[in-house]
Every structure is written in C-alpha cells, then in structure tokens.
Design a protein around this motif. Structure first.
Motif, PDB file in Angstrom:
ATOM      1  N   SER A   1      -7.787  49.544  -7.607  1.00  0.00           N
ATOM      2  CA  SER A   1      -6.842  48.473  -7.946  1.00  0.00           C
ATOM      3  C   SER A   1      -5.447  49.048  -8.130  1.00  0.00           C
ATOM      4  CB  SER A   1      -7.293  47.743  -9.211  1.00  0.00           C
ATOM      5  OG  SER A   1      -7.357  48.632 -10.296  1.00  0.00           O
ATOM      6  N   ARG A   2      -5.382  50.249  -8.641  1.00  0.00           N
ATOM      7  CA  ARG A   2      -4.067  50.859  -8.835  1.00  0.00           C
ATOM      8  C   ARG A   2      -3.376  51.146  -7.500  1.00  0.00           C
ATOM      9  NH1 ARG A   2      -1.929  55.116 -12.981  1.00  0.00           N
ATOM     10  NH2 ARG A   2      -0.064  55.712 -11.864  1.00  0.00           N
ATOM     11  N   VAL A   3      -4.147  51.734  -6.573  1.00  0.00           N
ATOM     12  CA  VAL A   3      -3.574  52.069  -5.263  1.00  0.00           C
ATOM     13  C   VAL A   3      -3.150  50.798  -4.527  1.00  0.00           C
ATOM     14  CG1 VAL A   3      -4.152  52.978  -2.975  1.00  0.00           C
ATOM     15  CG2 VAL A   3      -4.790  54.257  -5.013  1.00  0.00           C
ATOM     16  N   ALA A   4      -4.048  49.790  -4.519  1.00  0.00           N
ATOM     17  CA  ALA A   4      -3.734  48.571  -3.769  1.00  0.00           C
ATOM     18  C   ALA A   4      -2.543  47.843  -4.372  1.00  0.00           C
ATOM     19  CB  ALA A   4      -4.946  47.647  -3.725  1.00  0.00           C
ATOM     20  N   SER A   5      -2.470  47.788  -5.700  1.00  0.00           N
ATOM     21  CA  SER A   5      -1.349  47.024  -6.256  1.00  0.00           C
ATOM     22  C   SER A   5      -0.046  47.818  -6.148  1.00  0.00           C
ATOM     23  CB  SER A   5      -1.626  46.602  -7.697  1.00  0.00           C
ATOM     24  OG  SER A   5      -1.946  47.710  -8.486  1.00  0.00           O
ATOM     25  N   GLU A   6      -0.130  49.134  -6.224  1.00  0.00           N
ATOM     26  CA  GLU A   6       1.103  49.916  -6.041  1.00  0.00           C
ATOM     27  C   GLU A   6       1.655  49.721  -4.627  1.00  0.00           C
ATOM     28  OE1 GLU A   6       0.764  54.130  -6.966  1.00  0.00           O
ATOM     29  OE2 GLU A   6       2.493  54.572  -5.695  1.00  0.00           O
TER      30      GLU A   6
ATOM     31  N   VAL B   1     -17.140  62.902  -2.203  1.00  0.00           N
ATOM     32  CA  VAL B   1     -15.966  63.057  -1.343  1.00  0.00           C
ATOM     33  C   VAL B   1     -15.837  61.858  -0.409  1.00  0.00           C
ATOM     34  CG1 VAL B   1     -15.047  64.430   0.561  1.00  0.00           C
ATOM     35  CG2 VAL B   1     -15.869  65.560  -1.507  1.00  0.00           C
ATOM     36  N   VAL B   2     -16.954  61.429   0.158  1.00  0.00           N
ATOM     37  CA  VAL B   2     -16.910  60.252   1.038  1.00  0.00           C
ATOM     38  C   VAL B   2     -16.442  59.027   0.251  1.00  0.00           C
ATOM     39  CG1 VAL B   2     -18.329  58.649   2.383  1.00  0.00           C
ATOM     40  CG2 VAL B   2     -18.639  61.115   2.645  1.00  0.00           C
ATOM     41  N   ASN B   3     -16.977  58.860  -0.961  1.00  0.00           N
ATOM     42  CA  ASN B   3     -16.575  57.720  -1.782  1.00  0.00           C
ATOM     43  C   ASN B   3     -15.082  57.758  -2.109  1.00  0.00           C
ATOM     44  OD1 ASN B   3     -19.178  56.853  -1.763  1.00  0.00           O
ATOM     45  ND2 ASN B   3     -19.673  57.568  -3.823  1.00  0.00           N
ATOM     46  N   ALA B   4     -14.580  58.952  -2.440  1.00  0.00           N
ATOM     47  CA  ALA B   4     -13.154  59.084  -2.755  1.00  0.00           C
ATOM     48  C   ALA B   4     -12.319  58.636  -1.571  1.00  0.00           C
ATOM     49  CB  ALA B   4     -12.829  60.527  -3.124  1.00  0.00           C
ATOM     50  N   PHE B   5     -12.728  59.086  -0.381  1.00  0.00           N
ATOM     51  CA  PHE B   5     -12.003  58.706   0.826  1.00  0.00           C
ATOM     52  C   PHE B   5     -12.051  57.192   1.037  1.00  0.00           C
ATOM     53  CE2 PHE B   5     -11.902  57.731   5.320  1.00  0.00           C
ATOM     54  CZ  PHE B   5     -10.720  58.340   5.699  1.00  0.00           C
ATOM     55  N   LEU B   6     -13.238  56.613   0.851  1.00  0.00           N
ATOM     56  CA  LEU B   6     -13.384  55.165   1.058  1.00  0.00           C
ATOM     57  C   LEU B   6     -12.516  54.385   0.075  1.00  0.00           C
ATOM     58  CD1 LEU B   6     -17.253  54.932   1.568  1.00  0.00           C
ATOM     59  CD2 LEU B   6     -15.500  54.621   3.326  1.00  0.00           C
ATOM     60  N   ILE B   7     -12.546  54.793  -1.188  1.00  0.00           N
ATOM     61  CA  ILE B   7     -11.797  54.056  -2.218  1.00  0.00           C
ATOM     62  C   ILE B   7     -10.312  54.025  -1.866  1.00  0.00           C
ATOM     63  CG2 ILE B   7     -11.021  54.073  -4.623  1.00  0.00           C
ATOM     64  CD1 ILE B   7     -13.720  55.427  -5.331  1.00  0.00           C
ATOM     65  N   VAL B   8      -9.741  55.189  -1.619  1.00  0.00           N
ATOM     66  CA  VAL B   8      -8.288  55.234  -1.421  1.00  0.00           C
ATOM     67  C   VAL B   8      -7.893  54.624  -0.082  1.00  0.00           C
ATOM     68  CG1 VAL B   8      -6.253  56.699  -1.376  1.00  0.00           C
ATOM     69  CG2 VAL B   8      -8.168  57.292  -2.836  1.00  0.00           C
ATOM     70  N   SER B   9      -8.667  54.910   0.963  1.00  0.00           N
ATOM     71  CA  SER B   9      -8.234  54.407   2.267  1.00  0.00           C
ATOM     72  C   SER B   9      -8.395  52.888   2.345  1.00  0.00           C
ATOM     73  CB  SER B   9      -8.992  55.100   3.400  1.00  0.00           C
ATOM     74  OG  SER B   9     -10.372  54.873   3.272  1.00  0.00           O
ATOM     75  N   ILE B  10      -9.476  52.352   1.794  1.00  0.00           N
ATOM     76  CA  ILE B  10      -9.689  50.903   1.906  1.00  0.00           C
ATOM     77  C   ILE B  10      -8.734  50.131   0.991  1.00  0.00           C
ATOM     78  CG2 ILE B  10     -11.332  49.024   1.499  1.00  0.00           C
ATOM     79  CD1 ILE B  10     -13.536  50.935   2.470  1.00  0.00           C
ATOM     80  N   SER B  11      -8.586  50.600  -0.254  1.00  0.00           N
ATOM     81  CA  SER B  11      -7.665  49.856  -1.119  1.00  0.00           C
ATOM     82  C   SER B  11      -6.221  50.101  -0.659  1.00  0.00           C
ATOM     83  CB  SER B  11      -7.856  50.227  -2.587  1.00  0.00           C
ATOM     84  OG  SER B  11      -7.860  51.612  -2.744  1.00  0.00           O
ATOM     85  N   GLY B  12      -5.952  51.292  -0.141  1.00  0.00           N
ATOM     86  CA  GLY B  12      -4.618  51.563   0.425  1.00  0.00           C
ATOM     87  C   GLY B  12      -4.338  50.636   1.596  1.00  0.00           C
ATOM     88  N   TYR B  13      -5.351  50.424   2.424  1.00  0.00           N
ATOM     89  CA  TYR B  13      -5.208  49.520   3.570  1.00  0.00           C
ATOM     90  C   TYR B  13      -4.832  48.113   3.111  1.00  0.00           C
ATOM     91  CZ  TYR B  13      -6.860  46.228   7.111  1.00  0.00           C
ATOM     92  OH  TYR B  13      -6.953  45.170   7.976  1.00  0.00           O
ATOM     93  N   HIS B  14      -5.561  47.604   2.116  1.00  0.00           N
ATOM     94  CA  HIS B  14      -5.273  46.242   1.653  1.00  0.00           C
ATOM     95  C   HIS B  14      -3.882  46.151   1.025  1.00  0.00           C
ATOM     96  CE1 HIS B  14      -8.843  44.091   2.688  1.00  0.00           C
ATOM     97  NE2 HIS B  14      -9.600  45.068   2.209  1.00  0.00           N
ATOM     98  N   GLY B  15      -3.493  47.177   0.270  1.00  0.00           N
ATOM     99  CA  GLY B  15      -2.161  47.163  -0.310  1.00  0.00           C
ATOM    100  C   GLY B  15      -1.087  47.239   0.757  1.00  0.00           C
ATOM    101  N   PHE B  16      -1.303  48.112   1.715  1.00  0.00           N
ATOM    102  CA  PHE B  16      -0.291  48.367   2.743  1.00  0.00           C
ATOM    103  C   PHE B  16       0.009  47.119   3.561  1.00  0.00           C
ATOM    104  CE2 PHE B  16       1.408  50.304   6.654  1.00  0.00           C
ATOM    105  CZ  PHE B  16       2.241  51.267   6.126  1.00  0.00           C
ATOM    106  N   TYR B  17      -1.016  46.317   3.826  1.00  0.00           N
ATOM    107  CA  TYR B  17      -0.806  45.125   4.647  1.00  0.00           C
ATOM    108  C   TYR B  17      -0.708  43.844   3.819  1.00  0.00           C
ATOM    109  CZ  TYR B  17      -1.376  47.950   8.780  1.00  0.00           C
ATOM    110  OH  TYR B  17      -1.187  48.892   9.752  1.00  0.00           O
ATOM    111  N   THR B  18      -0.278  43.955   2.571  1.00  0.00           N
ATOM    112  CA  THR B  18      -0.066  42.754   1.764  1.00  0.00           C
ATOM    113  C   THR B  18       1.075  41.942   2.361  1.00  0.00           C
ATOM    114  OG1 THR B  18      -0.702  43.983  -0.203  1.00  0.00           O
ATOM    115  CG2 THR B  18       0.454  41.909  -0.559  1.00  0.00           C
TER     116      THR B  18
END
Ligand SMILES: Nc1ncnc2c1ncn2[C@@H]1O[C@H](COP(=O)(O)OP(=O)(O)O)[C@@H](O)[C@H]1O
Ligand SMILES: [Mg+2]
Lengths: 248, 249
Positions: A104-109, A196-213
């Motif tokens: 949530s932090r990554v996506a909202s930032e 490690v896979v989970n870390a990648f998924l969390i940041v890339s997926i929430s980053g994706y949603h934030g980036f294309y807001t």
C-alpha cells in the motif's frame, strides 16, 4: 474480464522491461536503494517481530493441546512449530502482511506522484521514471525481506518457547531438542526463494498499480487497494507453484 | 522555435486535438488559450512527448521530435524545462534538492557548484532562505516560483508552463507572468504557456493560439485578440462583465 487481465499482464510486462533498463547514474541509485531499504524494510521490523512472536506462541500451544497421547514425544511440539514457521508461516504469511504494509505504501506513493505530475516531471528531465522509481524499491525489498523473514522465524520460535515455558506445556529441553531435530537446510533455501519471489511480486505489482494511476486522490486509494489485493493473490498462487517446483 | 505540424490526438473515441498546427517563436511568450478541458494540457504534453501523438509532427528547431525514441528524446529534454500545473515538486526532496535534481542526474558538478546554481535560480525567482524547506512548507505562490527555478536550472532553450498562475491571487499571478516573460527575453527562450486567464493574455501574449473544439480556432497576439470578429473567441475573451464594459470604451 479475460481481456482486462491480459491487458494488465501485457502492460505489467512492458513496465518491468522499463524498470530493468540500465540506470542513468549508479551512485544515485545506490543511495536510493539504501533509502528504500530504510523506508520499506527497517520500518517493518517492529510489526514483523510482534506478529511472529505471538503466532509462534499460538502454534506451540495449539500443538501441545493436540498432542494428548503419551506415544508422541513432547519434542514433536518444537519440531512441528519450527517446520510450520520455516516452511509456511514466515515466508508466506509474513509476506502477506508485508504486501499490506509495503504494497500500500509503494502504490500510494507512486499513485500520488502520478496524479500530481511528479512522474511526468521526472520523465521530462530525460530520466526513465519506471527505472528511477521502481527499480530501487524492488532491489531494496529483495535484499531486506529475507532478513525480515529470518528475523520472523527466530521470533516465532522464541515465541513458541516462551509460550511452552509459561504454560508449562513443554519444557525447554524438549522444545529445543524438537527445534534442532531432523533439520534440513534445504527448507531454509525453499523459504528464502519464496521470500525473494514474494518481495518482487509485492513491489512490482503494487508499483505497477501506483504507476498507472489515473485521476485524483480517490484513485490513489483505489490503486493502493488493488496493489495489496493483487500482490496478495500473486503471492498465494506463486506459493503453490514454488512449493510444487521445490518440494515435490 | 517549436513547430506543431498537423497534430491529432485522441483518447479512445474522444478526439481531443484535431489537426492542430502552430509555430512557437523563439524569445517570445507563446500562449495556448482556451476553455477548461479544451485540450491545452494535452497539446502541451504532446509537444514535450509525455503523450504520443496519433498523427502529425513536432519539430524542435528542425529536429523531428515526435518520432524519436526515449533515448533520442533525452538530448532535447535536457534543453527543455517545464512548469506543471500543480508545481509537481518532489515531495520527498527539499527545495534545493528539487532544483538541482537534473544537475545531479546529468552532470558531475560538485555540491558547491550545484548549491550556487540553486541559489542563483532561486534569486532569479525572488526567493531566498528556502533551500532547506520541503514543498509542503511552501505557499502556492512559492511552490510555483520554486517550480520555475527548477525548470530553468539546466538553462533551457525551451520552457513550458501549464497554467502558471492558476490558483494564485491576481497580484501574485501577474508577478509570476512577468517573471516568465522576463526570463524568456533575457535568455531568448522559446516559451509556451497554457492559460485561460485574460490578464495573462493581455500582459504577456506575444503570440496566441486559441484552441476550441480540438481545433486551432484562431491565432494572433495580445493586440489583435481584442479586435477579432471571431464569435467563439469573443465569447471566451469577453466572458466577464468587466471585459465587456472595457470593450465598449
Ligand atoms: N490521460 C487522459 N486520458 C483520457 N482523456 C484525457 C486524458 N488527459 C486529458 N483527457 C481529456 O482531454 C480533454 C482535454 O483535457 P486537458 O488538456 O487537460 O484540458 P485543459 O485545456 O483544461 O488543459 C479533456 O476532455 C480530458 O478529459
Ligand atoms: Mg490543463
């Protein structure tokens, strides 16, 4: 529905290609990675330690109450607590907690940066915003989450031990014997791969949603929710896939 | 000089820009005016490559910008500065870090050189002692000034300002307008300004494009705009009681 899913997968893949472009200036990226490790990792130490200790305690007590025949030795409690913590609780459940916190932090930032045109401002300078903003966050989490998960394992096992003593259900000697019994370091490897896979998924997926807001404050909230939900789903799905691949 | 040649841009079914051509002159304030939602921001973002255009071309001094890759665009992007509508200052950075951000990314200047440059840009927009403040600690007018300071940090040849004085009181608005106009003349910059503020138009409109229904509906300058017989333009220009009274005088 299917079309929407394929659209997101396509755009997500394209974004990842942008993210892993060669960074402009490496010294800046190293500093950014350190800052993100602080923001996304150290910030979560408290909650991870807290949840892990209590869950470890609960696991231990539940096991103890379920073992009521004298044929099963008491050290089994330590053994089963360790196995549950190492194999599933720490790498998966704590990753889900981190999906809520970090995602949530990554996506909202990123979402806020998008709707206030800060991402445009980065692009206009000639910097690739996907690389600049998302890459350091991914690297930071991939590096720091394994440390958090190891911490979680230690705290959960400690929590179980404390619960065993205070309830008088398991003596220290039995618990410690169980913790050490039949130890296979491959389990730790399996847990860290998942982490490690989970870390990648969390940041890339929430980053994706934030980036294309698109839109305003309301949509930033929606992106944040989507980031958490979708990365949680991805964690669960990849948990099954990785378990099948690594343990079967 | 920047040229827009037959630019069209649609979002899905919605055609926002329909075959717009205009020449933005060097050393002048080139204004894009029109009602809210008429496509001014879209046009500006097409010019700087934040939106991909569907057809047409954008030329920066004979260089075809619109067909360049991201890496090719970089060269031109280092020659341009942009002031976004809300300022778009980086929340996580201080004022000084905001201004020197492009310098940090693209030059190997020492921290002293960068600080000097930041102080120079800040003094150019009449600000001082704000270096260590964060954007959240600034007033609206100060944010705009810092955003201008950031836009001119790299000595741009092209300056884009999206509604530079929206949300400001009339006095501050005029100050910001004049600041942009001065900088434009002093450094001979090609400046493109989006506005729907008639004060700005009369104050600094060296060259004006009026966008209406996705088309370039009218073009001229601050003198000819008051004497046009284009009905839609007149509706826009003489929208208020005050301006209608002025026209009668
Ligand atoms: N990213 C986008 N996606 C879809 N439609 C957009 C987008 N950006 C702008 N539009 C539409 O384009 C039109 C013009 O918007 P804009 O250029 O922001 O107007 P303004 O002249 O007030 O700056 C509006 O109708 C808006 O809804
Ligand atoms: Mg606009």
């Amino acid at each position: 529905m299917i079309r929407g899913f394929l659209f997101h997968i396509g755009r997500y893949t394209l974004l990842l290609r942008q993210v892993f472009k060669k960074p402009e200036k490496q010294s800046i990226y190293i500093r950014k990675i350190l800052v993100e490790m602080d923001n996304l990792g150290l910030d979560s130490v408290g909650i991870v330690a807290f949840i892990s200790t209590f869950m470890g305690a609960v696991l231990c007590i539940q096991m103890a109450f379920n073992i009521d025949t004298p044929f099963i030795p008491l050290y089994t409690i330590g053994f089963v607590t360790r196995q549950s913590v190492v194999l599933e609780f720490s790498p998966t459940i704590i990753s889900l907690i981190l999906a809520g916190k970090v995602g949530s932090r990554v996506a909202s930032e990123l979402g806020t940066m998008r709707v206030t045109e800060q991402i445009d401002a980065i692009e206009i300078i000639g910097i690739n915003p996907a690389t600049y903003l998302i890459f350091p966050k991914i690297v930071a989490c991939v590096l720091i989450n394994p440390i958090l998960i190891i911490l979680s394992m230690i705290m959960a096992i400690l929590g179980g031990w404390l619960a065993g003593i205070f309830t008088g259900l398991v003596p220290t000697s039995e618990y410690v014997f169980g913790i050490k019994a039949f130890f296979d370091s491959y389990d730790i490897f399996y847990a860290l791969v998942k982490t490690v896979v989970n870390a990648f998924l969390i940041v890339s997926i929430s980053g994706y949603h934030g980036f294309y807001t698109q839109g305003g404050a309301l949509e930033v909230g929606a992106s944040s929710t989507k980031g958490v939900v979708h990365s949680s789903i991805a964690i669960i799905v990849f948990n099954l896939i990785l378990t099948q691949l690594l343990l079967a | 000089m920047i040229e827009a040649l037959n630019i069209s841009k649609a979002f899905g079914e919605h055609l926002v820009l329909n075959d717009v051509s205009f020449r933005f002159e060097t050393g002048k304030c080139n204004l894009i005016i029109g009602q809210s939602g008429s496509g001014k921001t879209v046009l500006m973002k097409c010019l700087v490559g934040l939106f991909e255009i569907d057809s047409g071309n954008v030329m920066y001094d004979e260089r075809v910008f619109s067909r360049m890759s991201f890496d090719e665009m970089k060269v031109i992007r280092q020659e341009l500065g942009m002031l976004f509508q809300g300022g778009a200052l980086f929340d996580s950075m201080t004022v000084e870090e905001n201004i020197v951000f492009p310098l940090s990314m693209f030059t190997s200047q020492s921290s002293e050189q960068k600080r000097d440059r930041a102080n120079f840009c800040l003094s150019r927009v009449n600000l001082e002692n704000v270096n260590k403040l964060y954007p959240s600690e600034l007033s609206g007018g100060m944010k705009k000034r810092v955003a201008i300071a950031r836009a001119i940090a790299m000595n741009p040849k092209y300056l884009f300002c999206d509604e530079p004085n929206s949300g400001l009181d009339p006095l501050t608005a005029i100050v910001i307008d004049n600041l942009i106009s001065e900088i434009t003349q002093e450094y001979n910059i090609t400046t493109v300004i989006n506005t729907h503020d008639m004060n700005s138009v009369i104050e600094i409109g060296d060259k004006i494009a009026y966008i209406h229904k996705g088309k370039l509906w009218w073009d001229g300058n601050k003198d000819s705009i008051l004497h046009s017989d284009n009905p839609e333009l007149n509706d826009f220009v003489f929208a208020t009681e005050l301006t209608r009274k002025l026209k009668q005088i």
